[in-house]
Design an enzyme around this catalytic site. Structure first.
Site, PDB file in Angstrom:
ATOM      1  N   GLU A  99     -24.126   2.231  51.467  1.00 33.19           N
ATOM      2  CA  GLU A  99     -22.901   1.949  50.710  1.00 33.19           C
ATOM      3  C   GLU A  99     -21.672   1.984  51.609  1.00 33.19           C
ATOM      4  OE1 GLU A  99     -20.416   3.673  46.821  1.00 33.19           O
ATOM      5  OE2 GLU A  99     -22.255   4.663  47.497  1.00 33.19           O
ATOM      6  N   ARG A 198     -32.388  -2.736  32.689  1.00 31.82           N
ATOM      7  CA  ARG A 198     -30.959  -3.017  32.707  1.00 31.82           C
ATOM      8  C   ARG A 198     -30.592  -4.368  32.096  1.00 31.82           C
ATOM      9  NH1 ARG A 198     -28.812   1.888  32.793  1.00 31.82           N
ATOM     10  NH2 ARG A 198     -29.544   3.125  34.564  1.00 31.82           N
TER      11      ARG A 198
END
Length: 303
Positions: A99, A198
């Site tokens: 990240e 999801r």
């Protein structure tokens, strides 16, 4: 250039927009439909050349949950996502992640904004969900307050940096609506599991938009046969538990005895519900069973 290579070059680094300033894009992929087949038929080397046989095998594997062959293909994505949505995303601990660091670099100067007609009310039956939209009048007020809060947070953050505060400390009061970026690499089996959860209608809308973009824009063209089976057996399919199968058997037997045809009534359903549900005022398992029977046309929809 092969068809697969051409498709890969078209998709690689193409940013598919999500929300107001987010995106997903393909960085790289290892494998395709044939990689799944090859892994399943490891003793055959390159596997069969008959496409129809490949399709049949892939569908069998997914239908019977033989997951290992799907782990032989991998996808690497670059994503830009709000931090609150990223919190849900990162809970799927089956990927490799790197990240953007706000200790090393300044936080991305972008936040997720909410349109006045996009504010949702809290669901009454689901403690973690939402339902009907709020009024646009209230939404306009909430959007204006959101913008004011985000701008103030950014000003405070930048003032801290100018004052010499360390980046790792200056960032602590940034809102969760701040965007972050990450490389996300995952094998096809775990990616399909992520998408099944999801893309589901019960998932939060924001992460559902990301999952849908990944599935429809990237996975579907790269793995068309796998995607067809995924839609048939995971997204469009349904499973029945032992208790639910028992309810259906009793419901049909009761209908045969009374010479009644489906769809049956709510009273009929409650009469044959599982014994472990009868004393419960609220029972999610019973509600889910009811929804499945309605979908199958065995039960009348209760308004």
């Amino acid at each position: 250039m092969t068809e697969t290579t051409s498709l890969l070059e078209q998709l690689r680094w193409k940013k598919f927009p999500v929300l107001n300033d987010g995106f997903v894009c393909l960085v790289d992929v290892m494998g395709d439909d044939s990689a799944v087949v090859q892994a399943a038929r490891v003793s055959y080397g390159v596997g069969t050349k008959r496409v129809s046989d490949d399709r049949t095998l892939i569908r069998y594997l997914l239908r019977h949950r033989h997951t290992t062959p799907f782990e032989m293909a991998e996808i690497k994505l670059l994503i830009r996502v709000p931090m609150d949505c990223w919190r849900q995303w990162i809970r799927h601990r089956t990927a490799n992640v790197n990240e953007y660091s706000t200790r090393y670099s300044e936080a991305i100067d972008s936040t997720q904004s909410t349109a006045p007609d996009a504010w949702r009310s809290q669901a009454t039956q689901n403690r973690q969900g939402s339902e009907a939209p709020l009024s646009e009048q209230l939404g306009a007020q909430l959007t204006a307050e959101e913008l004011q809060l985000q701008e103030q947070s950014r000003r405070v953050y930048e003032a801290r940096l100018e004052a010499g505060v360390a980046r790792e400390q200056a960032r602590k009061d940034l809102p969760l609506s701040t965007y972050t970026e990450a490389y996300w690499k995952i094998d096809l089996h775990n990616l399909l599991h992520f998408l099944a959860l999801r893309m589901d209608s019960h998932a939060q809308e924001e992460i559902r938009l990301y999952a849908t973009a990944i599935g429809q824009q990237i996975v579907k063209p790269l793995f068309p046969v796998v995607w067809e089976a995924f839609e048939d057996y995971r997204m469009g399919g349904s499973t029945l538990s032992r208790l639910e199968s028992g309810v259906i058997k009793r419901l049909i037997a009761q209908g045969a005895e009374t010479k009644a045809a489906p769809p049956y009534s709510e009273a009929d359903f409650l009469a044959v519900q599982d014994v472990t549900w009868k004393e419960l005022t609220r029972c999610r398992e019973r509600d889910e069973c009811r929804d499945k029977l309605v979908e199958l046309g065995l039960l009348k929809r209760v308004s």
